[in-house]
Motif scaffolding. Structure first.
Motif, PDB file in Angstrom:
ATOM      1  N   GLN A 211       0.812  -1.214   0.000  1.00  0.00           N
ATOM      2  CA  GLN A 211       0.000   0.000   0.000  1.00  0.00           C
ATOM      3  C   GLN A 211       0.848   1.269   0.000  1.00  0.00           C
ATOM      4  N   LEU A 212       2.086   1.170   0.495  1.00  0.00           N
ATOM      5  CA  LEU A 212       2.953   2.354   0.536  1.00  0.00           C
ATOM      6  C   LEU A 212       3.265   2.862  -0.861  1.00  0.00           C
ATOM      7  N   GLY A 221       6.939  16.321  -0.875  1.00  0.00           N
ATOM      8  CA  GLY A 221       8.352  16.649  -1.043  1.00  0.00           C
ATOM      9  C   GLY A 221       9.278  15.473  -1.193  1.00  0.00           C
ATOM     10  N   TYR A 222       8.734  14.294  -1.510  1.00  0.00           N
ATOM     11  CA  TYR A 222       9.567  13.104  -1.658  1.00  0.00           C
ATOM     12  C   TYR A 222       9.299  12.462  -3.022  1.00  0.00           C
ATOM     13  N   ASP A 223      10.350  11.867  -3.570  1.00  0.00           N
ATOM     14  CA  ASP A 223      10.199  11.226  -4.871  1.00  0.00           C
ATOM     15  C   ASP A 223       9.290  10.008  -4.798  1.00  0.00           C
ATOM     16  N   CYS A 224       9.473   9.225  -3.739  1.00  0.00           N
ATOM     17  CA  CYS A 224       8.788   7.943  -3.645  1.00  0.00           C
ATOM     18  C   CYS A 224       8.936   7.442  -2.215  1.00  0.00           C
ATOM     19  N   VAL A 225       8.411   6.266  -1.952  1.00  0.00           N
ATOM     20  CA  VAL A 225       8.491   5.710  -0.601  1.00  0.00           C
ATOM     21  C   VAL A 225       9.944   5.483  -0.173  1.00  0.00           C
ATOM     22  N   ASP A 297       9.823  13.044 -14.741  1.00  0.00           N
ATOM     23  CA  ASP A 297      10.399  11.742 -15.087  1.00  0.00           C
ATOM     24  C   ASP A 297      11.488  11.276 -14.137  1.00  0.00           C
ATOM     25  N   GLY A 298      11.722  11.998 -13.039  1.00  0.00           N
ATOM     26  CA  GLY A 298      12.714  11.576 -12.061  1.00  0.00           C
ATOM     27  C   GLY A 298      14.146  11.863 -12.442  1.00  0.00           C
TER      28      GLY A 298
END
Length: 313
Positions: A211-212, A221-225, A297-298
């Motif tokens: 689920q994260l 403010g974060y790219d991903c988990v 696109d990171g």
């Protein structure tokens, strides 16, 4: 006294010098020095684990501050008699077609068991997650983290419905507070084997972690988990204020995250960037650079503050 550097910390340095030497202000931005370093590291691995280092093929693009993980220099390795086997050596998971046509008998080696694609993906995933595992192992949960986990009422080994950023961050806090943090791409049964968890507890962790990946971390403010988990393990799970001084002694201070409107020609026009780091760059540490990521696109980019206009997100 001397600095006491742990193996995982040394791995950070070597990784940086191999992949992004500009972040450390080393190798002078020289493609030749970078290639020499790649070859030197390859020879160290070969000295201990076998293989014949042939050369380093230059990158198709020059080394600069913009990382390119495809058109990069690469190490050329031939098999030799110092390997345990062609299938069971440290080079085996990489470029599987590279040694096509060679046999163990040619080098006096014992036949090994060929690695399946799943085997390769598993070992490479574990290797790629080792730095995060090491950071988590060294991080002692603070009293406030334990209190937050308790307040959240979350037992990390029970199934939860996680639909919001607050619930997701609380679950990660609960994992950290109980020393159950691990790289979320890996199997918790392998990573947390020392905790003697039951099958139901492992299933619950898998259920919660899945689920994260559905949370929109970029809004906070974060790219991903993974970006949030690394920040949590370092005790910096809140976006920080970034500050540095330029070569003229002027203070550069920016709240993170902010949106950058790019004005320079060598970066895509209209790119929406989030600042991830700020600091002095170059061997003489004489100018300030912003380490940013394009939220579309990171793509990681390094820019000079004078080349952008800033507005708060």
């Amino acid at each position: 006294m001397s600095k006491q550097v742990r193996p995982n910390e040394l791995a950070e340095v070597v990784t940086g010098l191999l992949v992004r030497p500009d972040l450390l202000g080393e190798l002078d931005g020289s493609s030749q020095k970078h290639e020499d370093f790649i070859e030197a590291i390859g020879r160290v691995v070969a000295d201990f684990c076998g293989g014949d280092i042939n050369c380093v093929h230059p990158a198709d693009l020059p080394l600069d501050h913009t990382p390119d993980f495809v058109e990069t220099a690469y190490l050329s390795v031939w098999p030799d008699s110092s390997l345990p086997s062609l299938e069971g050596c440290v080079w085996a998971p990489y470029d599987p077609d590279g040694w096509e046509g060679y046999t163990n008998a040619e080098f006096g080696l014992t036949d090994g068991t060929p690695q399946s694609e799943a085997d390769v993906n598993h070992i490479r995933g574990r290797l790629q997650g080792l730095l995060i595992e090491a950071i988590n192992a060294q991080q002692v949960p603070s009293a406030s983290e334990q209190a937050q986990a308790k307040a959240a009422g979350m037992n990390p080994t029970q199934k939860h419905s996680i639909k919001s950023f607050a619930e997701a961050s609380a679950y990660i806090t609960a994992l950290a507070a109980t020393n159950l943090m691990f790289h979320f791409d890996d199997d918790p049964e392998d990573c947390l084997s020392a905790h003697n968890l039951t099958a139901d507890q492992i299933n619950a962790i898998n259920h919660n972690v899945d689920q994260l990946f559905c949370i929109d971390w970029s809004k906070h403010g974060y790219d991903c988990v993974f970006d949030y988990a690394i920040a949590k393990s370092r005790g910096t799970s809140e976006p920080a204020q970034l500050k540095a001084s330029d070569a003229n002694g002027q203070t550069v201070e920016i709240d993170n995250p902010v949106e950058l409107l790019v004005q320079v020609n060598d970066i895509p026009a209209g790119a929406q960037l989030i600042i991830r780091d700020i600091g002095l760059a170059g061997r003489e540490q004489d100018h300030v650079e912003l380490i940013c990521e394009d939220t579309h696109d990171g793509t990681s980019l390094t820019v000079d503050p004078s080349d952008v206009s800033i507005k708060y997100a």
